[in-house]
Design a protein around this motif. Structure first.
Motif, PDB file in Angstrom:
ATOM      1  N   LEU A   1      51.059  35.591  54.963  1.00 60.23           N
ATOM      2  CA  LEU A   1      49.641  35.412  55.288  1.00 60.23           C
ATOM      3  C   LEU A   1      48.777  35.482  54.035  1.00 60.23           C
ATOM      4  O   LEU A   1      47.813  34.716  53.876  1.00 60.23           O
ATOM      5  N   THR A   2      49.114  36.403  53.139  1.00 65.45           N
ATOM      6  CA  THR A   2      48.347  36.543  51.898  1.00 65.45           C
ATOM      7  C   THR A   2      48.438  35.278  51.060  1.00 65.45           C
ATOM      8  O   THR A   2      47.428  34.786  50.521  1.00 65.45           O
ATOM      9  N   ASN A   3      49.640  34.719  50.939  1.00 63.76           N
ATOM     10  CA  ASN A   3      49.812  33.481  50.163  1.00 63.76           C
ATOM     11  C   ASN A   3      49.060  32.313  50.788  1.00 63.76           C
ATOM     12  O   ASN A   3      48.399  31.539  50.084  1.00 63.76           O
ATOM     13  N   ARG A   4      49.160  32.204  52.124  1.00 63.30           N
ATOM     14  CA  ARG A   4      48.455  31.107  52.794  1.00 63.30           C
ATOM     15  C   ARG A   4      46.948  31.238  52.633  1.00 63.30           C
ATOM     16  O   ARG A   4      46.246  30.251  52.382  1.00 63.30           O
TER      17      ARG A   4
ATOM     18  N   ILE B   1      29.415  30.048  52.605  1.00 66.51           N
ATOM     19  CA  ILE B   1      29.605  30.986  53.716  1.00 66.51           C
ATOM     20  C   ILE B   1      31.074  31.087  54.093  1.00 66.51           C
ATOM     21  O   ILE B   1      31.616  32.187  54.308  1.00 66.51           O
ATOM     22  N   GLU B   2      31.758  29.946  54.154  1.00 68.02           N
ATOM     23  CA  GLU B   2      33.179  29.950  54.522  1.00 68.02           C
ATOM     24  C   GLU B   2      34.016  30.597  53.416  1.00 68.02           C
ATOM     25  O   GLU B   2      35.024  31.264  53.710  1.00 68.02           O
ATOM     26  N   ARG B   3      33.639  30.420  52.171  1.00 63.19           N
ATOM     27  CA  ARG B   3      34.369  31.086  51.077  1.00 63.19           C
ATOM     28  C   ARG B   3      34.249  32.607  51.213  1.00 63.19           C
ATOM     29  O   ARG B   3      35.212  33.346  50.977  1.00 63.19           O
ATOM     30  N   GLU B   4      33.049  33.090  51.566  1.00 56.95           N
ATOM     31  CA  GLU B   4      32.860  34.528  51.761  1.00 56.95           C
ATOM     32  C   GLU B   4      33.698  35.041  52.936  1.00 56.95           C
ATOM     33  O   GLU B   4      34.272  36.145  52.875  1.00 56.95           O
ATOM     34  N   ARG B   5      33.796  34.237  53.999  1.00 53.11           N
ATOM     35  CA  ARG B   5      34.632  34.635  55.138  1.00 53.11           C
ATOM     36  C   ARG B   5      36.100  34.742  54.723  1.00 53.11           C
ATOM     37  O   ARG B   5      36.795  35.691  55.115  1.00 53.11           O
ATOM     38  N   ALA B   6      36.568  33.771  53.952  1.00 56.59           N
ATOM     39  CA  ALA B   6      37.965  33.803  53.501  1.00 56.59           C
ATOM     40  C   ALA B   6      38.218  34.992  52.592  1.00 56.59           C
ATOM     41  O   ALA B   6      39.251  35.675  52.701  1.00 56.59           O
ATOM     42  N   ASP B   7      37.275  35.288  51.712  1.00 56.29           N
ATOM     43  CA  ASP B   7      37.431  36.422  50.804  1.00 56.29           C
ATOM     44  C   ASP B   7      37.430  37.738  51.574  1.00 56.29           C
ATOM     45  O   ASP B   7      38.221  38.652  51.291  1.00 56.29           O
ATOM     46  N   SER B   8      36.556  37.847  52.588  1.00 62.82           N
ATOM     47  CA  SER B   8      36.511  39.064  53.405  1.00 62.82           C
ATOM     48  C   SER B   8      37.802  39.247  54.196  1.00 62.82           C
ATOM     49  O   SER B   8      38.308  40.367  54.333  1.00 62.82           O
ATOM     50  N   LEU B   9      38.350  38.135  54.705  1.00 68.54           N
ATOM     51  CA  LEU B   9      39.603  38.216  55.459  1.00 68.54           C
ATOM     52  C   LEU B   9      40.755  38.648  54.561  1.00 68.54           C
ATOM     53  O   LEU B   9      41.601  39.456  54.961  1.00 68.54           O
ATOM     54  N   LEU B  10      40.790  38.136  53.330  1.00 69.69           N
ATOM     55  CA  LEU B  10      41.844  38.533  52.394  1.00 69.69           C
ATOM     56  C   LEU B  10      41.732  40.009  52.051  1.00 69.69           C
ATOM     57  O   LEU B  10      42.746  40.718  51.974  1.00 69.69           O
TER      58      LEU B  10
ATOM     59  N   SER C   1      40.432  42.352  53.948  1.00 64.89           N
ATOM     60  CA  SER C   1      40.847  43.103  55.128  1.00 64.89           C
ATOM     61  C   SER C   1      42.365  43.118  55.267  1.00 64.89           C
ATOM     62  O   SER C   1      42.961  44.146  55.598  1.00 64.89           O
ATOM     63  N   LEU C   2      42.994  41.971  54.981  1.00 63.18           N
ATOM     64  CA  LEU C   2      44.463  41.883  55.068  1.00 63.18           C
ATOM     65  C   LEU C   2      45.112  42.789  54.039  1.00 63.18           C
ATOM     66  O   LEU C   2      46.128  43.443  54.318  1.00 63.18           O
ATOM     67  N   THR C   3      44.551  42.859  52.840  1.00 67.27           N
ATOM     68  CA  THR C   3      45.114  43.680  51.776  1.00 67.27           C
ATOM     69  C   THR C   3      45.024  45.171  52.119  1.00 67.27           C
ATOM     70  O   THR C   3      45.948  45.947  51.817  1.00 67.27           O
TER      71      THR C   3
END
Length: 303
Positions: free
Chosen positions: A61-64, A88-97, A99-101
Motif C-alpha cells: 500500500l505504501t509503494n502504491r 487538494i488531492e495531493r494533500e489528501r494523498a499525503d495525509s493518507l500516506l 496515516s498509513l505510516t
C-alpha cells in the motif's frame, strides 16, 4: 504383659491406592501442560504469520500510494481551477500516506479501508488526467491553426516577392474567400439497417450531414471531402489503418471520405458515412477538409 499398638501400614504412607491417585493427577497435569504449550506455540506462530502478512500489505500500500503521489506531482495544467483541486488531492494523498505510516492496529478491515481510499484517489486522478488531456488537445489544435495561418502568410509574402502579379491574385482570392465553406454539420447515429437511433450504444455506424456553400470564387469540379471524427476518448476514429490524407505537409488520419461534383454556383447537401467501430456515448469533434483546407468543424454529443 501390656500390648503396645505401634501403628498400621497406613500410618507410614504405604497405602497403594493413595499413591496411584497422586500419580494419576500428576499425569493429567503434565498432559494439560503439554497441550497448553502446544496451543501457545501455534498461537505464537499464527500471530507472527499475520504480522508478516500485514507488513507485506503495508509495504504494498505504501509503494502504491507513493507512486500515486509522484503521478499527482507530475500533473500540470494551465487552468488555475484544475491546479487548485489538484493541490487538494495531493494533500489528501499525503495525509493518507502519513496515516498509513503511523498505523499500529493493522487488520484486514484497515487494509480494505486504505485500499478503498487509494482507489478513490486513483479514480479522481484519472478524471483530472482526462480533463488536462482534453485541454491540451484543444490548445494544440489552436496552436496548430495559429502556425498554419502564419505559414500561409509567410507563403503569400514569399510569392509576392517572386511574382507580384501572382501574389495579387492569391491575395484577392484569400480576401474573397476562395475556400469552400461547410455549414449545418450534423451527426446521426444509424442502426445496422440504417434507421436513425437515439442511443450511441445501439448505433452500427454514423452519418455526417452538411452543406457545401456556393462560392463563385472557388474552383468547381470533383472534390475529395475528408471527414475527421475525434471520439470521446480523444482519438481519431478510422475505418482502416491506411485512411490518411495530406494536410499542410503532413499526413493525418481521416474517418470517412467521399468525392462529389461541386458546382460553385449552388449549395450542395452531402452525407458521409463512418462504418468503423468504437461508437460510444459522449462528445465528438467533427472536422471537414476540402482542397487542403479545414472547411468546417463542430462538436456534437451522442447520448
Amino acid at each position: 504383659m501390656e500390648n503396645y499398638d505401634y501403628g498400621t501400614d497406613q500410618d507410614y504412607g504405604t497405602n497403594p491406592a493413595g499413591n496411584k491417585s497422586i500419580k494419576g493427577y500428576q499425569i493429567i497435569i503434565i498432559v494439560l501442560a503439554v497441550i497448553l504449550g502446544a496451543l501457545s506455540f501455534l498461537y505464537y506462530n499464527q500471530m507472527n504469520t499475520l504480522k508478516k502478512e500485514y507488513a507485506v500489505e503495508r509495504d504494498t500500500l505504501t509503494n502504491r500510494l507513493t507512486n500515486l503521489m509522484y503521478e499527482y506531482q507530475d500533473l500540470r495544467s494551465e487552468n488555475d481551477t484544475i491546479n487548485h483541486y489538484l493541490d487538494i488531492e495531493r494533500e489528501r494523498a499525503d495525509s493518507l500516506l502519513e496515516s498509513l505510516t503511523k498505523e499500529r492496529n493493522f487488520s484486514r478491515a484497515k487494509i480494505r479501508q486504505y485500499e478503498q481510499e487509494l482507489g478513490t484517489l486513483r479514480a479522481v486522478m484519472q478524471t483530472y488526467v482526462q480533463q488536462i488531456d482534453s485541454l491540451n488537445t484543444v490548445n494544440k489544435r489552436l496552436i496548430s491553426e495559429n502556425v498554419t495561418y502564419r505559414e500561409q502568410i509567410t507563403t503569400v509574402r514569399a510569392r509576392a516577392e517572386m511574382a507580384e502579379e501572382r501574389a495579387d491574385e492569391l491575395s484577392t482570392k484569400l480576401r474573397r474567400g476562395a475556400v469552400i465553406r461547410v455549414r449545418d454539420i450534423a451527426v446521426v447515429a444509424l442502426s445496422a439497417n440504417d434507421r436513425e437511433v437515439s442511443r450511441a450504444n445501439r448505433a452500427a455506424r454514423l452519418r455526417v450531414d452538411f452543406t457545401l456553400s456556393a462560392n463563385e470564387v472557388a474552383d468547381p469540379g470533383s472534390k475529395a471531402i475528408y471527414v475527421r471524427i475525434t471520439g470521446p476518448d480523444g482519438y481519431v476514429m478510422a475505418n482502416s489503418t491506411g485512411a490518411m490524407f495530406e494536410f499542410e505537409g503532413e499526413y493525418r488520419t481521416y474517418s470517412a471520405m467521399r468525392e462529389v461534383d461541386y458546382d460553385n454556383n449552388k449549395d450542395l447537401g452531402v452525407s458521409v458515412f463512418y462504418n468503423g467501430t468504437g461508437i460510444t456515448a459522449g462528445r465528438y469533434a467533427v472536422e471537414i477538409y476540402i482542397d487542403g483546407y479545414l472547411s468546417g468543424n463542430t462538436e456534437v454529443v451522442l447520448r
